[in-house]
Design an enzyme around this catalytic site. Structure first.
Site, short mmCIF file in Angstrom:
data_model
loop_
_atom_site.label_atom_id
_atom_site.label_comp_id
_atom_site.label_asym_id
_atom_site.label_seq_id
_atom_site.Cartn_x
_atom_site.Cartn_y
_atom_site.Cartn_z
N SER A 16 1.29 3.36 8.93
CA SER A 16 0.48 4.29 8.12
C SER A 16 -0.56 5.01 8.99
CB SER A 16 -0.19 3.57 6.95
OG SER A 16 -1.28 2.80 7.38
N ASN A 17 -1.11 4.31 9.97
CA ASN A 17 -2.05 4.99 10.87
C ASN A 17 -1.33 6.02 11.73
OD1 ASN A 17 -4.84 3.97 10.52
ND2 ASN A 17 -3.77 2.01 10.73
N ARG A 94 1.40 -6.42 20.44
CA ARG A 94 1.63 -7.10 21.73
C ARG A 94 0.32 -7.10 22.50
NH1 ARG A 94 5.30 -10.31 21.56
NH2 ARG A 94 5.40 -10.45 23.81
N HIS A 112 -8.79 -1.36 14.73
CA HIS A 112 -8.83 -2.78 14.35
C HIS A 112 -9.42 -2.89 12.94
CE1 HIS A 112 -9.00 -7.09 14.89
NE2 HIS A 112 -10.22 -7.06 14.39
N GLU A 177 -9.11 3.43 7.37
CA GLU A 177 -8.48 3.51 8.70
C GLU A 177 -7.75 4.83 8.87
OE1 GLU A 177 -6.07 0.25 10.11
OE2 GLU A 177 -7.03 -1.15 8.75
C1 GRF Z 1 -3.81 -1.79 10.55
O1 GRF Z 1 -4.59 -2.52 9.65
C2 GRF Z 1 -4.46 -1.76 11.91
O2 GRF Z 1 -5.86 -1.75 11.86
C3 GRF Z 1 -4.00 -3.07 12.50
O3 GRF Z 1 -2.67 -3.21 12.06
C4 GRF Z 1 -2.49 -2.49 10.85
C5 GRF Z 1 -1.39 -1.51 11.08
O4 GRF Z 1 -1.07 -0.80 9.90
N1 GRF Z 1 -4.17 -3.07 13.93
P1 GRF Z 1 -0.14 0.48 9.99
O5 GRF Z 1 1.14 0.04 10.69
O6 GRF Z 1 -0.86 1.54 10.76
O7 GRF Z 1 0.12 0.87 8.57
#
Ligand code: GRF
Length: 207
Positions: A16-17, A94, A112, A177
């Protein structure tokens, strides 16, 4: 106009990010383009999304390598072959060696799901509930060899509500995020923030 910086997004899951970064970078005024999405897991949900957006993808399964260094050498080669300027870790599960981190120092950022330096590592939402904090959130930071410990670029916070479960809290944080990461990436790309002597230095450092 300056050429756009070439960004790689490293994922392991749903992405999603990654999707939020791709969306932001598709705006003509954004100072970077997403040139590559790389996953260490062939089944990462984000890969299909990247392909649908017309972005080059690479799968480098860590399971094909007997050492972390071997895996990273392969990642490095793909990043170089796509002339990548900046790496965004987005749910990339990783741990990277200090050597790899050193090579990308100042040019690799991570998101994070906690207000660092609280709750480094995994299960951040469960731990936030357990600790009874009233606010929680997310952090984008430059990547340093120590896990979830690099200089902070941007943070967003959310309230913790009495009825929250780890799932409801995670969803509230994730929405933040997805807004915060594109903004932080833009700041790094346009030079509003840079890494200097192990600190995040902001162009308008009166902020
Ligand atoms: C997010 O909560 C990010 O902060 C963490 O892992 C998750 C990844 O979510 N490091 P996505 O794959 O971006 O939806």
């Amino acid at each position: 106009m300056r050429p756009k910086k070439r960004v790689a997004i490293l994922i392991s899951g749903r992405g999603s990010n990654m999707a939020a970064l791709i969306e932001a970078a598709s705006r003509p005024a954004f100072p970077g383009e997403v040139a590559l999405v790389l996953s260490n897991r062939p089944d990462a949900g984000g890969l299909a999304l990247a392909v649908a957006s017309g972005i080059a993808t690479a799968i480098i399964s860590h399971k094909d390598f007997s050492t972390r260094e071997g895996f990273e050498a392969s990642v490095e080669a793909v990043l170089r072959s796509h002339a990548i300027d900046l790496v965004c870790l987005a749910g990339f599960m990783r741990v990277l060696t200090p050597q790899f981190v050193e090579r990308w120092r100042g040019s690799m950022i991570n998101i994070h799901p906690s207000l660092l330096p609280s709750f480094r590592g995994v299960h951040t939402h469960e731990r936030a509930l357990e600790a009874g904090v009233r606010v929680h959130g997310c952090t984008v930071h430059f990547v340093e060899p120590e896990l979830d410990a690099g200089p902070i670029i941007a943070q967003a916070c959310v309230p913790v509500r009495p009825a929250d479960t780890a799932e409801t809290l995670a969803a509230r944080v994730l929405a933040e995020e997805n807004t915060l990461y594109p903004r932080a990436l833009q700041m790094v790309l346009d030079g509003s923030v840079r890494l200097e002597n192990g600190r995040a230095v902001f162009r308008n450092d009166d902020d």
